[in-house]
Design an enzyme around this catalytic site. Structure first.
Site, PDB file in Angstrom:
ATOM      1  CG  ASP A 403      -5.474   0.779  -7.019  1.00 23.74           C
ATOM      2  OD1 ASP A 403      -5.391   2.026  -7.088  1.00 23.74           O
ATOM      3  OD2 ASP A 403      -6.452   0.155  -7.449  1.00 23.74           O
ATOM      4  CD  GLU A 406      -5.646   7.036  -2.882  1.00 19.65           C
ATOM      5  OE1 GLU A 406      -5.291   7.007  -4.060  1.00 19.65           O
ATOM      6  OE2 GLU A 406      -6.207   6.082  -2.316  1.00 19.65           O
ATOM      7  CG  ASP A 471     -10.114   5.085 -10.299  1.00 16.23           C
ATOM      8  OD1 ASP A 471      -9.122   4.533 -10.817  1.00 16.23           O
ATOM      9  OD2 ASP A 471     -10.616   4.705  -9.221  1.00 16.23           O
TER      10      ASP A 471
END
Length: 795
Positions: A403, A406, A471
């Site tokens: 998670d 990026e 999300d």
């Protein structure tokens, strides 16, 4: 045509920059060196080389710069091709058997054609623009554009300017211009693609100024791109994934149902959730643990990456017990090590963190606390991180959730071992997946990893990266955007893009939205409901009605395992995505170019998700070239027409192509209990289909590279309609190292209007049943090893 004096003045000014505009670029010499065309110009050198007849790369090296040969995307070795080079007064023509590159001498310009048809051309070559290096291409007025990563802006993305900077978008709905995967790639409705082979941050402009221009801008790095072309979309997909790598087949359990939320706080809660699925007879294959497995609080604990023994007193036994129940354990990991983490001092001492320019650990604040970032580009960072995974794996963890990759916050001043944050930002998730994939090949070479990641780059599929769409808001708008995101990512090689089923963000309790999202989830790559815990994501904790509808959807998901697993195998071999846009079916149909609300699941299913509340009707276009049968009631629909369909709460509209072979299995509680030894094989007969084919792929569901090692069975199905006789054949191909088992079939032939006169199996009459109301013929093919069988139906 009148010349614009302002534009000419701008060109002259830019000519003095590090590399000049095309108006100043002059061809000085050229030569063919093996399969590469080398062109010297007044301001640099071009290298043009084919990888195959359908893939050509062009690189520009300005004077004073060294050629950077390192691609983070490309893995294909160039083929030895027969090429031709022709020189004329005005141009040079460099031709492969497919793509022809024409270099106009003055003004200097490069253009591409495929099998005699023009594809695309550069405008001015690489230039400097507002402090960035840039290149522009001429577009036809009517071509549609796709690509640029994960976005939700409409299926035809022409008219948009896209930032290339992987970034999370919390709670998005039906539109999102910037998300976690930004891929420097454009695909055209003319069946070509341009891949810009440079991960540094920048922009990709799909004709936002409406002047028929495709442009790519970046802060620096390689000035290299590949042009990919094909006769069909299947060819473009095959060529691009040959260039950047194909997705290995995931473990079979990855196609089952996941229990997931943000998050399970304790071992007791985790165990109770799994037991609830078993009690409710809802199939389950994995449970996903969010960040509470290593800390009791959301903030302040990230980077611990070790079991919190207060909350999870015996994780090894818990995971062993779950495994015995057919449930795998997946844990979240993040690349951030907080200064409050129990591993902070260890990370500093072992020099695993990205740094300032002075070499000290770079620390900064973000939502979870004050943090450092693991440097995946230093040997120390990679080794430290992989050793944590290896230890957790040996304890019993089966899958990995990466998670915030990026990375979520990545200051430009931060330094990695190989460059600045902005230089590696868009490949951080890509190289994180690489770390795990390469670790498995070294330490667990016989196992297929499960790698769920929120960010990646061109070619990340070759590491087995399974992306999700971030999300997304728990809203109808959030559901509406998911098909486009998944379809576009599949076109860009990442065929396993999927969503948090039911939606992730906000405390919305909407059972209709929830069940419609899960019904869509049956026909997309990974079935994983996940959400913030205020409203449960798991069907076992929803209302009785929602639970019942979810159970039926999940059981169908398990029944479809043979079809889905075969489709996944095809993706691993050809690069064709699991979800396929309508434009693949009808590339010449202008209307099909923009459709994302309906799509093909594998080769033979047409799926139309319900994405609006209270819907009682759904308008659907049925692709031409096939008739289509309602999956639930066998009603026939002609191709090339649009119909308004009635909608029911129990399922979404799903149709099967005439002539399709659909292998199904009996639903199981988990894939541990799954068996493909008795297959329900459905054939959709239609007078319009004179011949068709299909297949079933099977292996042990766990061994890495099972197909390449010969540890598989591949059953080929074929049909032939000759007058009033329908012939069906089943032929088993067995891998050289396969453990051959018996396999039987319950064959159902749909759309048989009258009771057959007889049915022969390998020339002998056999018993059969025929249902007049359903027009359904059923016959059994007894289990055999290495089956070779022929059914002849006299209609």
């Amino acid at each position: 045509m009148k010349k614009n004096p302002i534009a000419l003045a701008a060109l002259c000014l830019l000519a003095s920059s590090a590399f000049a505009q095309n108006a100043e670029r002059r061809l000085e010499s050229f030569a063919q060196n093996q399969n590469t065309l080398e062109i010297n110009t007044s301001d640099g050198k071009y290298l043009i080389r084919p990888y195959s007849a359908t893939v050509v790369e062009t690189a520009f090296i300005p004077k004073g710069e060294q050629y950077d040969t390192n691609s983070h995307a490309v893995v294909l070795a160039p083929e030895a091709l027969a090429t031709t080079l022709k020189d004329s007064v005005t141009s040079i023509e460099f031709a492969t058997p497919g793509i022809v590159v024409t270099v106009q001498k003055s003004p200097f310009r490069i253009s591409y054609a495929y099998r005699g048809q023009p594809l695309v051309s550069e405008k001015l070559g690489y230039t400097r623009k507002d402090g960035m290096q840039a290149i522009e291409f001429n577009l036809d007025q009517d071509e549609a554009l796709y690509g640029a990563g994960a976005r939700a802006v409409g299926m035809n993305r022409r008219g948009n300017r896209f930032q290339l900077y992987n970034k999370a978008h919390y709670g998005y709905g039906n539109r999102s211009e910037l998300m976690n995967f930004t891929i420097p790639m454009a695909l055209s409705s003319k069946r070509y693609a341009i891949h810009f082979d440079n991960p540094q941050i920048g922009y990709l402009d799909f004709d936002s100024k409406k002047d028929n221009t495709l442009s790519y801008e970046t802060i620096g790095g390689r000035k290299t791109y590949q042009v990919i072309a094909g006769d069909k979309w299947e060819d473009v997909m095959a060529s691009y994934t040959s260039l950047t790598g194909r997705q290995p087949l995931p473990p079979r359990w990855a196609f089952g149902n996941f229990a997931s939320r943000f998050g399970y706080h304790t071992e007791a809660e985790t165990r109770a959730t799994v037991d609830k699925f078993i009690e409710e007879k809802i199939p389950l294959d994995a449970i996903v643990l969010d960040l509470y497995w290593f800390g009791k609080t959301v903030k302040g604990t990230m980077g611990n990456l070790a079991w919190d023994k207060d909350s999870f007193p015996n994780p090894q036994k818990m995971m062993a017990d779950l495994t015995a129940k057919g449930v795998k354990t997946v844990v979240i990991t993040e690349p951030f090590v907080l200064t409050t983490s129990s591993r902070w001092e260890e990370a500093v001492q072992r020099k695993v963190l990205a740094t300032t320019k002075d070499g000290a650990p770079y620390t900064y604040d973000f939502y979870f606390g004050n943090t450092g970032l693991i440097d995946l580009y230093s040997p120390q960072g990679r080794e430290w991180f992989w050793n944590i995974y290896k230890d957790l794996k040996r304890d019993g963890v089966t899958g990995w959730w990466g998670d915030l990759g990026e990375p979520e916050v990545h200051p430009s001043a931060l330094q990695h071992a190989t460059g600045s944050a902005d230089q590696v930002h868009n490949i951080y998730g890509h190289d994180w997946a690489r770390l795990i994939a390469e670790g498995y090949r070294k330490d667990f070479p016989n196992e297929r990893p499960f790698i769920l990641m929120r960010a990646g780059y061109s070619g990340s599929q070759r590491f087995g990266l399974i992306p999700w769409s971030g999300d997304v808001g728990r809203s109808w708008g959030g559901l509406q955007s998911q098909m486009e995101i998944a379809l576009q990512m599949g076109m860009q090689g990442l065929g396993y893009m999927h969503s948090d089923l039911g939606g992730f963000a906000s405390a919305v309790l909407d059972d209709e939205l929830y069940t419609r999202w899960l019904q869509y989830g049956v026909f997309q790559p990974v079935f994983r409901p996940h959400a913030q815990e205020e409203v449960p994501a798991e069907p076992v904790f929803r209302s009785e009605r929602a639970k019942s509808l979810a159970r039926e959807a999940i059981r169908l998901r398990y029944a479809m395992l043979p079809y889905n697993y075969t489709t996944a195998f095809e993706n691993s071999q050809s690069g064709m995505p699991l979800m396929r846009p309508m434009l693949f079916e009808e590339p010449q149909n202008d209307a099909a170019r923009s459709i994302s609300g309906a799509y093909l699941w594998g080769k033979d299913f047409l799926v139309a998700p319900i994405v609006e509340p209270g819907a009682t009707r759904k308008e659907l276009y049925f692709p031409a070239g096939s008739a289509w049968f309602d999956f639930y009631n066998d009603q026939r629909h002609g191709g090339g027409i649009t119909e308004a369909l009635g909608v029911v709460p129990e399922h979404i509209p799903v149709f099967v192509r005439a002539g399709a072979f659909v292998p199904l299995a009996k639903p199981a509680q988990s894939t541990n209990d799954y068996s493909a030894r008795q297959i329900d094989l459905h054939y959709y007969h239609d007078q319009s289909v004179s011949a068709s084919s299909g297949k079933l792929y099977d292996d042990d569901g766990a061994t890495a590279q099972a197909y390449e090692q010969g540890k598989y069975e591949l059953v080929r199905f074929a049909s032939s309609l000759q007058g009033r006789e329908l012939l069906l054949s089943l032929e088993t191909e067995t891998g050289r190292a396969a453990q051959v088992a018996e396999r039987g079939y319950n064959v159902s032939v749909h759309n048989v209007a009258a009771r057959p006169q007889r049915v022969l199996l390998d020339g002998r009459a056999v018993k059969f049943s025929w249902n007049a109301a359903r027009k359904l013929l059923q016959v059994s093919v007894p289990a055999r090893r290495q089956l070779s069988a022929k059914l002849a139906v006299s209609l």
